[in-house]
Design an enzyme around this catalytic site. Structure first.
Site, PDB file in Angstrom:
ATOM      1  N   GLY A   9      69.170  25.475  51.886  1.00 17.24           N
ATOM      2  CA  GLY A   9      69.351  24.376  52.838  1.00 17.24           C
ATOM      3  C   GLY A   9      68.187  23.400  52.743  1.00 17.24           C
ATOM      4  O   GLY A   9      67.750  22.820  53.736  1.00 17.24           O
ATOM      5  N   GLY A  12      68.321  19.549  54.062  1.00 20.82           N
ATOM      6  CA  GLY A  12      68.450  19.219  55.479  1.00 20.82           C
ATOM      7  C   GLY A  12      67.182  18.616  56.072  1.00 20.82           C
ATOM      8  O   GLY A  12      66.182  18.415  55.383  1.00 20.82           O
ATOM      9  N   GLN A  13      67.234  18.347  57.382  1.00 24.33           N
ATOM     10  CA  GLN A  13      66.129  17.660  58.066  1.00 24.33           C
ATOM     11  C   GLN A  13      64.815  18.440  57.964  1.00 24.33           C
ATOM     12  O   GLN A  13      63.796  17.905  57.545  1.00 24.33           O
ATOM     13  CB  GLN A  13      66.489  17.426  59.541  1.00 24.33           C
ATOM     14  CG  GLN A  13      65.470  16.536  60.268  1.00 24.33           C
ATOM     15  CD  GLN A  13      65.583  16.595  61.786  1.00 24.33           C
ATOM     16  OE1 GLN A  13      66.219  17.470  62.348  1.00 24.33           O
ATOM     17  NE2 GLN A  13      64.940  15.658  62.449  1.00 24.33           N
ATOM     18  N   ASP A  35      70.601  23.932  47.700  1.00 23.12           N
ATOM     19  CA  ASP A  35      71.550  23.485  48.721  1.00 23.12           C
ATOM     20  C   ASP A  35      72.944  23.552  48.115  1.00 23.12           C
ATOM     21  O   ASP A  35      73.085  23.844  46.922  1.00 23.12           O
ATOM     22  CB  ASP A  35      71.227  22.070  49.210  1.00 23.12           C
ATOM     23  CG  ASP A  35      71.564  21.891  50.694  1.00 23.12           C
ATOM     24  OD1 ASP A  35      72.732  22.141  51.057  1.00 23.12           O
ATOM     25  OD2 ASP A  35      70.673  21.513  51.483  1.00 23.12           O
ATOM     26  N   ILE A  36      73.935  23.214  48.926  1.00 25.27           N
ATOM     27  CA  ILE A  36      75.318  23.327  48.456  1.00 25.27           C
ATOM     28  C   ILE A  36      75.724  22.124  47.591  1.00 25.27           C
ATOM     29  O   ILE A  36      76.698  22.168  46.857  1.00 25.27           O
ATOM     30  CB  ILE A  36      76.275  23.523  49.659  1.00 25.27           C
ATOM     31  CG1 ILE A  36      77.619  24.070  49.185  1.00 25.27           C
ATOM     32  CG2 ILE A  36      76.417  22.246  50.476  1.00 25.27           C
ATOM     33  CD1 ILE A  36      78.436  24.712  50.264  1.00 25.27           C
ATOM     34  N   TYR A 143      76.543  27.108  68.500  1.00 23.23           N
ATOM     35  CA  TYR A 143      75.248  27.164  67.809  1.00 23.23           C
ATOM     36  C   TYR A 143      74.323  28.178  68.491  1.00 23.23           C
ATOM     37  O   TYR A 143      73.727  29.044  67.841  1.00 23.23           O
ATOM     38  CB  TYR A 143      74.616  25.773  67.811  1.00 23.23           C
ATOM     39  CG  TYR A 143      73.265  25.679  67.150  1.00 23.23           C
ATOM     40  CD1 TYR A 143      73.092  25.995  65.811  1.00 23.23           C
ATOM     41  CD2 TYR A 143      72.146  25.244  67.869  1.00 23.23           C
ATOM     42  CE1 TYR A 143      71.849  25.888  65.198  1.00 23.23           C
ATOM     43  CE2 TYR A 143      70.906  25.126  67.267  1.00 23.23           C
ATOM     44  CZ  TYR A 143      70.750  25.454  65.932  1.00 23.23           C
ATOM     45  OH  TYR A 143      69.528  25.348  65.338  1.00 23.23           O
ATOM     46  N   LYS A 147      72.789  31.764  67.069  1.00 20.27           N
ATOM     47  CA  LYS A 147      71.341  31.998  67.017  1.00 20.27           C
ATOM     48  C   LYS A 147      70.948  33.236  67.820  1.00 20.27           C
ATOM     49  O   LYS A 147      70.090  34.021  67.399  1.00 20.27           O
ATOM     50  CB  LYS A 147      70.568  30.764  67.507  1.00 20.27           C
ATOM     51  CG  LYS A 147      70.633  29.584  66.532  1.00 20.27           C
ATOM     52  CD  LYS A 147      70.053  29.942  65.172  1.00 20.27           C
ATOM     53  CE  LYS A 147      70.032  28.780  64.198  1.00 20.27           C
ATOM     54  NZ  LYS A 147      69.571  29.175  62.855  1.00 20.27           N
ATOM     55  N   ILE A 173      63.442  18.628  67.103  1.00 17.35           N
ATOM     56  CA  ILE A 173      62.474  18.232  66.077  1.00 17.35           C
ATOM     57  C   ILE A 173      62.602  16.730  65.779  1.00 17.35           C
ATOM     58  O   ILE A 173      63.706  16.238  65.564  1.00 17.35           O
ATOM     59  CB  ILE A 173      62.696  19.016  64.768  1.00 17.35           C
ATOM     60  CG1 ILE A 173      62.700  20.530  65.033  1.00 17.35           C
ATOM     61  CG2 ILE A 173      61.644  18.648  63.732  1.00 17.35           C
ATOM     62  CD1 ILE A 173      61.383  21.167  65.327  1.00 17.35           C
TER      63      ILE A 173
END
Length: 314
Positions: A9, A12-13, A35-36, A143, A147, A173
């Protein structure tokens, strides 16, 4: 021998900025980004890059064996706002990817894992102020559910199979380098872009919605710090509370106004308001500060200055 790191990943951000920082520390050849798809060319072109599907055990294993990986940072996830639109996709991505990485460690292919949790594990029944490390967790988003369940599995794999997995509960973030990725706290990134571009912003959260937030530099610092800590110092194997600052849309707007006098803000809460209302306002992260010397550097004023300065250059 240098530790070989795989970031899943990495486009991502958080993944992208983590990739750059880890390469700075460990050298380009020791940090494999994956990543994908090739959707962030800056990351793809900055060092070794592999296409890896986080939901496919074989795909991860091939990469691990090819590069002799010993540490994985699993940053692939579907975030809160997007997850509410695609519940089963969010469940599948967030849970399958974690199981694959935990099972790789259980089978001794890798020796260390970082997996991010989130303040989304908390719910409407959690104490809102100074939310303790150990408290009621009844998340109301997909989500948050993934988690919370993930935290239980991390601790289980540590207790049963001695898997060295480490985790922190990220607050919202904020970064000037990358665009947000579908989270409820995204307004705090968008607002700076709009302030500079349009001089005005319409917030999707109401003016007094207080949420825990963190500048990206601090988040990356915390992630590296917990992974560098001695295993004996990690007393929590579910996930650590982490905090830096808490503020409302009104307060962030005021801090922008102190730099850009003509900036204006309006409020039009949408479905994300309900998500935000279920989360804490402030977090007690004393365990992280005690166990591995966590300390944040950015407050709201400093962050606003940095965001506006860097985005103006862009």
């Amino acid at each position: 021998m240098a530790s070989k790191i795989l970031i899943i990943g990495a486009c991502g951000q958080i993944g992208s900025e983590l990739t750059y920082k880890l390469r700075e520390i460990h050298g380009d050849d020791n940090v494999i980004a994956s990543d994908i798809s090739y959707n962030n060319l800056d990351v793809v072109n900055s060092g070794i890059f592999e296409i890896v599907d986080a939901q496919d055990y074989a795909s991860i294993l091939i990469c691990v064996e090819k590069h002799k990986i010993d540490t994985i940072y699993l940053m692939a996830a579907m975030l809160s706002a997007t997850g509410e639109k695609y519940p089963m996709k969010a469940w599948d991505l967030n849970m399958n990817s974690l199981f694959h990485v935990l099972n790789l460690a259980k089978a001794k292919y890798i020796s260390k894992i970082f997996w991010p949790s989130s303040i989304a594990v908390f719910g409407p029944t959690t104490p809102k102020e100074n939310t303790p490390q150990h408290t009621v967790m009844e998340p109301s988003t997909v989500y948050g559910i993934t988690k919370q369940v993930g935290e239980r599995w991390c601790e289980y794999y540590f207790e049963k199979y001695d898997v060295d997995v480490r985790s922190i509960r990220y607050p919202g973030i904020i970064s000037w380098k990358t665009l947000p990725g579908g989270g409820t706290t995204d307004y705090a990134v968008e607002i700076y872009h709009k302030a500079l571009k349009d001089g005005t912003y319409e917030s999707f959260l109401s003016e007094n919605t207080e949420l825990p937030m963190m500048f990206m530099d601090d988040a990356i610092d915390a992630t590296i710090k917990i992974m560098d800590a001695q295993a004996d110092n990690i007393s929590i194997r579910s996930s650590y509370n982490l905090a830096a600052m808490s503020f409302t849309p009104k307060e962030i707007a005021e801090s922008i106004k102190s730099e850009l006098k003509d900036f204006t803000i309006t409020y039009k809460p949408d479905f994300r308001q309900q998500i935000a209302d279920s989360w804490p306002k402030s977090i007690d992260d004393s365990y992280a500060r005690k166990d591995w010397n966590w300390n944040h550097n950015f407050d709201l004023k400093l962050m606003t200055k940095e965001m506006l300065t860097q985005l103006s250059k862009k």
